[in-house]
Motif scaffolding. Structure first.
Motif, PDB file in Angstrom:
ATOM      1  N   ASP A   2       0.833  -1.202   0.000  1.00 55.28           N
ATOM      2  CA  ASP A   2       0.000   0.000   0.000  1.00 55.28           C
ATOM      3  C   ASP A   2       0.869   1.254   0.000  1.00 55.28           C
ATOM      4  N   PRO A   3       0.837   2.064  -1.067  1.00 54.12           N
ATOM      5  CA  PRO A   3       1.679   3.259  -1.135  1.00 54.12           C
ATOM      6  C   PRO A   3       1.135   4.431  -0.321  1.00 54.12           C
ATOM      7  N   ASP A   4      -0.048   4.307   0.243  1.00 54.77           N
ATOM      8  CA  ASP A   4      -0.667   5.410   0.981  1.00 54.77           C
ATOM      9  C   ASP A   4      -0.668   5.138   2.477  1.00 54.77           C
ATOM     10  N   THR A   5       0.495   4.736   2.986  1.00 57.71           N
ATOM     11  CA  THR A   5       0.603   4.386   4.399  1.00 57.71           C
ATOM     12  C   THR A   5       1.866   5.011   4.993  1.00 57.71           C
ATOM     13  N   PRO A   6       1.968   5.073   6.319  1.00 60.99           N
ATOM     14  CA  PRO A   6       3.103   5.752   6.967  1.00 60.99           C
ATOM     15  C   PRO A   6       4.470   5.179   6.622  1.00 60.99           C
ATOM     16  N   VAL A   7       4.534   3.903   6.257  1.00 58.73           N
ATOM     17  CA  VAL A   7       5.844   3.308   6.005  1.00 58.73           C
ATOM     18  C   VAL A   7       6.568   3.999   4.848  1.00 58.73           C
ATOM     19  N   VAL A  34       6.834  -1.006  -3.845  1.00 57.42           N
ATOM     20  CA  VAL A  34       5.385  -1.157  -3.707  1.00 57.42           C
ATOM     21  C   VAL A  34       4.898  -2.262  -4.640  1.00 57.42           C
ATOM     22  N   LEU A  35       4.332  -3.299  -4.051  1.00 58.44           N
ATOM     23  CA  LEU A  35       3.762  -4.424  -4.798  1.00 58.44           C
ATOM     24  C   LEU A  35       2.241  -4.344  -4.683  1.00 58.44           C
TER      25      LEU A  35
END
Length: 293
Positions: A111-116, A125-126
């Motif tokens: 998920d590219p829309d997360t704090p990590v 990003v997979l």
């Protein structure tokens, strides 16, 4: 069809895509000679175990695997790779925050829309391997495939074995077994641990996992008629005969160990169905463990 069935059936295609993209992601992945730690929680921790064994076995450098909560901050590493499907797991985020500015970090996430995304120095990003089911299947194996391909250890034969695993019926009597033990050697020890977790999560099954040579040192005592022992990889000499002598069911893993894990995922769904369980909604579990401050 449950979400987990749909997702596990898509794995060979996800693996092919990840392998094709490995070279493009190389700038943020560990290079030969670096001292590396691979971290994760739950399924991701077991994938980390497999990655670490593969990398060190390939002569790429010392590589350790840790649950994110157990990272040894007194040790020096050149690179830390975090595997996190959700990108929101508290232990992973806390660790990456603590490592900021001290060691290079990379996060592999769905998920590219997360704090990590803002905590790691580099990200992979997979998103095509993300999942709706709480139970992880394709993200975990796709992340492992990416890193396996980065090491030059993935081939098209793995994908072919994956397709075979989706077509093979389960061995006779396996769904009715009361206890399951999964064994591995080298990098497949992590896969054996993950196989056991899948059965516990999806089917509430009594499962154990061990390095294959350790099985004789006590665990074989629970093996009897109505139990199953499944080898992921090549078995030690004589072990199959010893298990059969107990009356237990022996499953020889003839496919690539990653494809054998797909067979176990399918078994977990089948056992869940036989027990009237919903494998998409395992009890007491959520997609990500997010702890209150």
């Amino acid at each position: 069809m449950t979400h987990v069935e749909d997702e596990l059936n898509s794995q060979p295609g996800c693996w092919r895509r990840a392998a094709a993209q490995a070279a493009a992601h190389a700038p943020v992945l560990p290079v030969a000679g670096e001292r590396v730690a691979v971290v994760g929680c739950g399924t991701s921790y077991f994938m980390a175990q497999a990655v670490a064994a593969l990398r060190e076995g390939a002569g790429q450098g010392e590589t350790d695997a840790f649950a994110a909560s157990e990272f040894p901050h007194g040790r020096a590493y050149d690179h830390v790779v975090a595997l996190t499907r959700s990108g929101t797991t508290t232990e992973v985020l806390d660790l990456l925050g603590r490592l900021t500015g001290g060691v290079r970090t990379t996060a592999v996430t769905a998920d590219p829309d997360t704090p990590v995304m803002s905590l790691a120095d580099g990200t992979v990003v997979l998103d095509y391997a993300d999942e709706r089911s709480v139970v992880q299947t394709r993200f975990a194996t796709t992340a492992l495939t990416l890193l396996r391909a980065h090491l030059g250890l993935h081939t098209a034969a793995v994908e072919e074995d994956g397709r075979t695993a989706l077509e093979m019926p389960p061995p006779e009597g396996l769904v009715d077994c009361s206890q399951f033990t999964f064994l591995g050697r080298g990098w497949s020890v992590g896969l054996a641990n993950e196989a056991g977790l899948k059965m516990r999560e999806a089917a509430l099954a009594w499962t154990e996992a061990y390095p294959a040579m350790e099985y004789r040192h006590g665990p074989i005592s629970v093996t009897t008629r109505g139990t199953a022992t499944w080898m992921l990889g090549t078995a030690p000499d004589g072990l199959a005969d010893q298990v059969r002598a107990t009356g237990g069911l022996w499953i020889e893993g003839g496919l690539d160990p990653l494809a054998e894990l797909v067979r176990v995922q399918r078994l977990a769904v089948a056992v869940a169905a036989a027990r009237g369980l919903d494998p998409d909604r395992p009890r007491h579990l959520t997609r990500s463990v997010v702890l209150a401050p």
